[in-house]
Write an enzyme that holds these catalytic residues in place. Structure first.
Site, mmCIF file in Angstrom:
data_model
loop_
_atom_site.group_PDB
_atom_site.id
_atom_site.type_symbol
_atom_site.label_atom_id
_atom_site.label_comp_id
_atom_site.label_asym_id
_atom_site.label_seq_id
_atom_site.Cartn_x
_atom_site.Cartn_y
_atom_site.Cartn_z
ATOM 1 N N LYS A 132 0.832 -1.238 -0.166
ATOM 2 C CA LYS A 132 0.133 0.240 0.048
ATOM 3 C C LYS A 132 0.997 1.307 0.015
ATOM 4 O O LYS A 132 2.177 1.108 0.176
ATOM 5 C CB LYS A 132 -0.829 -0.013 1.132
ATOM 6 C CG LYS A 132 -0.331 -0.142 2.414
ATOM 7 C CD LYS A 132 -1.100 -0.245 3.616
ATOM 8 C CE LYS A 132 -0.520 -0.150 4.999
ATOM 9 N NZ LYS A 132 -1.713 -0.002 6.079
ATOM 10 N N ARG A 163 -9.839 -0.825 14.898
ATOM 11 C CA ARG A 163 -9.812 0.105 13.562
ATOM 12 C C ARG A 163 -10.883 -0.699 12.675
ATOM 13 O O ARG A 163 -11.980 -0.366 13.100
ATOM 14 C CB ARG A 163 -8.499 -0.103 13.065
ATOM 15 C CG ARG A 163 -8.175 0.983 12.004
ATOM 16 C CD ARG A 163 -6.609 1.115 11.673
ATOM 17 N NE ARG A 163 -5.961 -0.069 11.040
ATOM 18 C CZ ARG A 163 -4.751 -0.487 10.505
ATOM 19 N NH1 ARG A 163 -4.097 0.536 10.306
ATOM 20 N NH2 ARG A 163 -4.493 -1.431 9.820
ATOM 21 N N TYR A 193 18.226 28.601 11.603
ATOM 22 C CA TYR A 193 17.344 29.479 12.368
ATOM 23 C C TYR A 193 17.327 29.084 13.869
ATOM 24 O O TYR A 193 17.475 28.077 14.274
ATOM 25 C CB TYR A 193 15.923 28.953 11.832
ATOM 26 C CG TYR A 193 15.530 29.303 10.415
ATOM 27 C CD1 TYR A 193 15.873 30.204 9.986
ATOM 28 C CD2 TYR A 193 15.438 28.105 9.598
ATOM 29 C CE1 TYR A 193 15.537 30.818 8.481
ATOM 30 C CE2 TYR A 193 15.217 28.444 8.265
ATOM 31 C CZ TYR A 193 15.122 29.715 7.729
ATOM 32 O OH TYR A 193 14.808 29.963 6.286
ATOM 33 N N MET A 217 13.841 24.198 5.036
ATOM 34 C CA MET A 217 12.988 23.595 4.198
ATOM 35 C C MET A 217 13.720 22.630 3.071
ATOM 36 O O MET A 217 13.139 21.458 2.669
ATOM 37 C CB MET A 217 12.051 24.623 3.549
ATOM 38 C CG MET A 217 10.985 24.022 2.460
ATOM 39 S SD MET A 217 10.111 25.265 1.936
ATOM 40 C CE MET A 217 9.302 26.279 2.923
HETATM 41 C C1 LIG Z 1 -4.084 -5.032 7.612
HETATM 42 C C2 LIG Z 1 -2.395 -4.936 7.371
HETATM 43 N N1 LIG Z 1 -1.911 -6.015 7.309
HETATM 44 C C3 LIG Z 1 -0.323 -6.066 7.071
HETATM 45 C C4 LIG Z 1 0.364 -4.933 7.143
HETATM 46 C C5 LIG Z 1 1.992 -4.835 7.025
HETATM 47 O O1 LIG Z 1 2.443 -4.366 8.083
HETATM 48 P P1 LIG Z 1 3.822 -4.382 8.159
HETATM 49 O O2 LIG Z 1 4.448 -3.280 7.300
HETATM 50 O O3 LIG Z 1 4.077 -4.094 9.894
HETATM 51 O O4 LIG Z 1 4.219 -5.919 8.023
HETATM 52 C C6 LIG Z 1 -0.586 -3.727 7.052
HETATM 53 C C7 LIG Z 1 0.216 -2.357 7.452
HETATM 54 O O5 LIG Z 1 -0.138 -1.399 7.836
HETATM 55 C C8 LIG Z 1 -1.742 -3.801 7.439
HETATM 56 O O6 LIG Z 1 -2.718 -2.437 7.547
#
Ligand SMILES: Cc1ncc(COP(=O)(O)O)c(C=O)c1O
Length: 373
Positions: A38, A134, A263, A311
């Protein structure tokens, strides 16, 4: 040719090596890998990462959204793709047509998916919340979800039932044990409704590495495939970090004692030294929290970041280096010579987790893929 001043090298051979190391770690459990890619493969670029994982025999993938799923379908037409997040009803018909697996967390989700599958069947993974709080139906309420699936009269094909761990990386193993127990109880309830899906899964990276009992039909690693330890300590040498974040020395100047830098003057120079300016800053993901804490690598040596991160520039003390040239390569994250700065270490310096370090690398930094073949 003028190259970029800040870039990320993504070593796909290391990614492949990590898949193999992870598989060995599963120790004959026979679990299939569902690679979690993802958020643009944790910021490294979904298409290249997905193609390489496919070549390594990974056939299942988890993504966050409908948009990510459809983009991945374009890259891997034959992959099993699961959307882990919630999907707006308007996106459901397209996902059903693309044979993307849906996460269903409530009776309402089931009804919407059934409606979207009017002319076919939606393939689904039911999600049980065993303690994460969640997505997913609360484990005590799972019967309502199973009843909704039955009422959908064949429009929902339940391929999987899964849960997600909230404490897989924690020293205390008890919360995970409790989650597993709740998950098993929900599976027993599912069986009472005639639901015996072929894919059970619960473990993310930390869960797969630490708990043999969680190596079920499928495991869902994400971060570990990038060679980063979700527990923040550092993985075994079998794994290699995939990303190396680089820049170049833009300028060098001598600075006498008593001067302050950047800064707010948060760093005062004690002894005469040389200070290099690097063209990277918080707009690239180099965090303000690393001011006066982090180091970078130049010529294989650590050089401290001095003064506040700005920045698009940071300052590093190079007074201890014998030779440093303008436009010399600098490693912000990764290995140079014998030294290495890991995402785990950068996370500690910022009081955060390694996930945020990698996912915080700005999308505008070019990703340069190595070992594509
Ligand atoms: C439902 C779910 N499974 C697996 C994972 C993979 O997690 P990780 O990167 O800790 O292996 C995630 C990532 O957040 C997730 O949301």
């Amino acid at each position: 040719m003028i190259g970029p001043s800040v870039w990320i090298e993504v070593d796909l051979a290391s990614l492949a090596r990590n898949v193999r190391a992870f598989r060995r770690g599963l120790r004959h459990a026979g679990s299939a890998i569902m690679a979690i890619i993802k958020d643009d493969a944790y910021g490294l670029g979904m298409p290249a990462v997905a193609r390489r994982l496919w070549r390594e025999g990974v056939r299942a993938y988890g993504v966050a959204s409908a948009q990510e799923a459809l983009a991945l379908r374009g890259v891997l037409p034959r992959a099993t793709i699961l959307v882990l997040g919630c999907v707006h009803p308007s996106a459901l018909p397209g996902l059903v047509r693309a044979r993307v697996r849906l996460t269903l967390s409530s009776p309402e989700d089931v009804r919407q998916a059934a409606r979207a599958a009017r002319h076919g069947r939606a393939i689904a993974h039911l999600k049980i919340d065993t303690g994460m709080g969640r997505l997913g139906v609360w484990h005590e309420d799972c019967d309502a979800l199973f009843a909704a699936v039955r009422a959908a009269a064949g429009r929902i094909e339940v391929e999987g039932i899964y849960t997600h761990l909230s404490h897989a990386d924690a020293a205390d193993e008890r919360p995970t044990t409790v989650q597993l127990w709740r998950y098993r109880r929900a599976l027993a309830r599912a069986a009472c409704w005639g639901l015996k899906p072929k894919l059970l899964h619960a473990a993310n990276s930390a869960g797969s590495l630490r708990f043999a009992a969680l190596r079920l039909d499928v495991v869902r690693p994400g971060l570990v495939l990038h060679g980063i330890d979700p527990m923040g300590r550092g993985l075994s040498r079998e794994y290699r970090p995939v990303a190396t974040w680089k820049t170049r020395v833009a300028s060098i100047k001598s600075v006498g004692p008593g001067r302050t830098l950047s800064y707010g003057g948060t760093h005062r120079v004690r002894r005469a030294t040389r200070i290099a300016a690097l063209p990277v800053g918080y707009s690239h993901g180099y965090r303000v929290a690393w001011s006066n804490k982090a180091s970078v690598l130049i010529g294989g040596r650590r050089c401290p970041v001095v003064g506040r991160v700005t920045m698009d520039q940071i300052l590093v003390d190079v007074g201890h280096l014998k030779a440093v040239r303008r436009w010399q390569e600098v490693v912000l994250l990764g290995r140079q010579g014998r030294e290495r700065i890991g995402a785990e270490e950068l996370a500690r310096w910022a009081g955060t987790i390694p996930y945020e370090v990698q996912c915080g690398l700005s999308a505008r930094i070019p990703r340069i893929y190595k070992n594509i073949r």
